[in-house]
Design a protein around this motif. Structure first.
Motif, mmCIF file in Angstrom:
data_model
loop_
_atom_site.group_PDB
_atom_site.id
_atom_site.type_symbol
_atom_site.label_atom_id
_atom_site.label_comp_id
_atom_site.label_asym_id
_atom_site.label_seq_id
_atom_site.Cartn_x
_atom_site.Cartn_y
_atom_site.Cartn_z
ATOM 1 N N VAL A 10 -5.174 15.164 -16.875
ATOM 2 C CA VAL A 10 -4.076 14.742 -15.998
ATOM 3 C C VAL A 10 -3.214 13.676 -16.679
ATOM 4 C CG1 VAL A 10 -3.422 13.974 -13.691
ATOM 5 C CG2 VAL A 10 -5.506 15.283 -13.987
ATOM 6 N N VAL A 11 -3.811 12.773 -17.426
ATOM 7 C CA VAL A 11 -3.022 11.771 -18.152
ATOM 8 C C VAL A 11 -2.065 12.461 -19.118
ATOM 9 C CG1 VAL A 11 -3.139 9.928 -19.892
ATOM 10 C CG2 VAL A 11 -4.649 9.844 -17.907
ATOM 11 N N ALA A 62 -5.738 8.086 -11.872
ATOM 12 C CA ALA A 62 -5.941 8.209 -10.423
ATOM 13 C C ALA A 62 -6.191 9.669 -10.026
ATOM 14 C CB ALA A 62 -4.720 7.655 -9.674
ATOM 15 N N ALA A 63 -5.335 10.560 -10.487
ATOM 16 C CA ALA A 63 -5.490 11.966 -10.114
ATOM 17 C C ALA A 63 -6.761 12.568 -10.719
ATOM 18 C CB ALA A 63 -4.261 12.764 -10.540
ATOM 19 N N PHE A 125 -5.271 9.848 -1.212
ATOM 20 C CA PHE A 125 -6.183 9.395 -2.271
ATOM 21 C C PHE A 125 -7.145 8.333 -1.736
ATOM 22 C CE2 PHE A 125 -4.219 10.369 -6.720
ATOM 23 C CZ PHE A 125 -4.092 11.702 -6.385
ATOM 24 N N LYS A 126 -6.649 7.451 -0.877
ATOM 25 C CA LYS A 126 -7.470 6.350 -0.357
ATOM 26 C C LYS A 126 -8.662 6.879 0.452
ATOM 27 C CE LYS A 126 -6.934 1.846 1.756
ATOM 28 N NZ LYS A 126 -6.032 0.944 2.455
ATOM 29 N N ARG A 127 -8.511 8.042 1.068
ATOM 30 C CA ARG A 127 -9.623 8.653 1.819
ATOM 31 C C ARG A 127 -10.740 9.104 0.879
ATOM 32 N NH1 ARG A 127 -5.660 12.619 4.912
ATOM 33 N NH2 ARG A 127 -4.534 11.050 6.112
ATOM 34 N N VAL A 128 -10.364 9.385 -0.372
ATOM 35 C CA VAL A 128 -11.321 9.916 -1.344
ATOM 36 C C VAL A 128 -11.842 8.821 -2.272
ATOM 37 C CG1 VAL A 128 -11.647 11.601 -3.215
ATOM 38 C CG2 VAL A 128 -10.176 12.176 -1.264
ATOM 39 N N ALA A 132 -8.752 5.039 -7.017
ATOM 40 C CA ALA A 132 -7.656 5.950 -7.370
ATOM 41 C C ALA A 132 -6.391 5.587 -6.598
ATOM 42 C CB ALA A 132 -8.060 7.396 -7.094
ATOM 43 N N ALA A 133 -6.529 5.298 -5.328
ATOM 44 C CA ALA A 133 -5.369 4.904 -4.524
ATOM 45 C C ALA A 133 -4.748 3.622 -5.078
ATOM 46 C CB ALA A 133 -5.780 4.715 -3.068
ATOM 47 N N GLY A 134 -5.597 2.658 -5.416
ATOM 48 C CA GLY A 134 -5.098 1.395 -5.960
ATOM 49 C C GLY A 134 -4.337 1.568 -7.263
ATOM 50 N N LEU A 135 -4.723 2.546 -8.049
ATOM 51 C CA LEU A 135 -4.023 2.802 -9.315
ATOM 52 C C LEU A 135 -2.603 3.320 -9.098
ATOM 53 C CD1 LEU A 135 -6.930 4.391 -11.383
ATOM 54 C CD2 LEU A 135 -5.884 2.140 -11.737
ATOM 55 N N LEU A 136 -2.313 3.804 -7.897
ATOM 56 C CA LEU A 136 -0.953 4.263 -7.582
ATOM 57 C C LEU A 136 -0.040 3.137 -7.117
ATOM 58 C CD1 LEU A 136 -1.550 7.648 -5.697
ATOM 59 C CD2 LEU A 136 -0.953 7.290 -8.104
ATOM 60 N N LEU A 137 -0.590 1.980 -6.772
ATOM 61 C CA LEU A 137 0.234 0.893 -6.233
ATOM 62 C C LEU A 137 1.288 0.363 -7.219
ATOM 63 C CD1 LEU A 137 -2.368 -0.983 -4.021
ATOM 64 C CD2 LEU A 137 -0.492 0.529 -3.297
ATOM 65 N N PRO A 138 0.968 0.192 -8.513
ATOM 66 C CA PRO A 138 2.037 -0.227 -9.436
ATOM 67 C C PRO A 138 3.178 0.801 -9.506
ATOM 68 C CG PRO A 138 -0.103 -0.552 -10.454
ATOM 69 C CD PRO A 138 -0.337 0.219 -9.183
ATOM 70 N N TYR A 139 2.837 2.071 -9.441
ATOM 71 C CA TYR A 139 3.825 3.148 -9.443
ATOM 72 C C TYR A 139 4.705 3.051 -8.199
ATOM 73 C CZ TYR A 139 5.292 8.151 -9.381
ATOM 74 O OH TYR A 139 5.980 9.334 -9.351
ATOM 75 N N LEU A 140 4.073 2.859 -7.049
ATOM 76 C CA LEU A 140 4.826 2.721 -5.807
ATOM 77 C C LEU A 140 5.750 1.498 -5.862
ATOM 78 C CD1 LEU A 140 5.120 4.146 -3.071
ATOM 79 C CD2 LEU A 140 3.353 2.621 -2.191
#
Length: 158
Positions: A10-11, A62-63, A125-128, A132-140
């Protein structure tokens, strides 16, 4: 496939999307973008490539972490990865709209959809996996900033 292989897959995919979207930006950064009036908070051009590279790596990790949980939570994992693919396609589309078509307004509208899809991906992602969800926060956060910057560029050049 083991966890590391999934993450690396995925990376690499995310980095390839970044590379192909950069093909729209190269000429525009040199020819069109310098002609635009930009706000005082516009970052220097050299900053975008390293920031996006880091973000694509974090997104991929994350993915990959989510993909690795497929056996534990098939429904949320599949839904999260579907959202992830959609947001990745929207990420690519933004570069085409802004730099390829030179259309900041259309890119801004699309960016709102991208932001919503990233947020929805984060929620699933946070449900799983909280990691992984936290790794999306900088992107958001970066896409939030990009939206403000895009809006300012549109407004200053209307």
């Amino acid at each position: 496939m083991n966890k590391i292989t999934k993450i690396l897959t995925v990376v690499v995919t995310c980095l390839c999307v970044g590379y192909f979207s950069s093909l729209f930006t190269k000429e525009s950064i040199e020819v069109w973008y310098p002609t635009l009036t930009k706000p005082s908070f516009n970052p220097p051009n050299w900053l975008f490539a390293p920031v996006w590279s880091v973000l694509y790596v974090l997104m991929g990790i994350a993915a990959g972490l989510i993909w690795d949980k497929m056996d534990l939570d098939r429904i949320n994992t599949r839904k999260g990865l579907q959202f992830f693919v959609i947001q990745l396609a929207l990420n690519f589309l933004w570069s085409y709209l802004f730099f390829g078509l030179h259309n900041p307004l259309l890119a801004l509208i699309e960016l709102a959809l991208l932001w919503l899809m990233i947020f929805e991906t984060y929620i699933v992602f946070k449900r799983v996996s909280k990691l992984a969800a936290g790794l999306l926060l900088p992107y958001l956060a970066w896409v939030t900033f990009a939206g403000i910057l895009n809006a300012a560029i549109f407004w200053l050049n209307r």
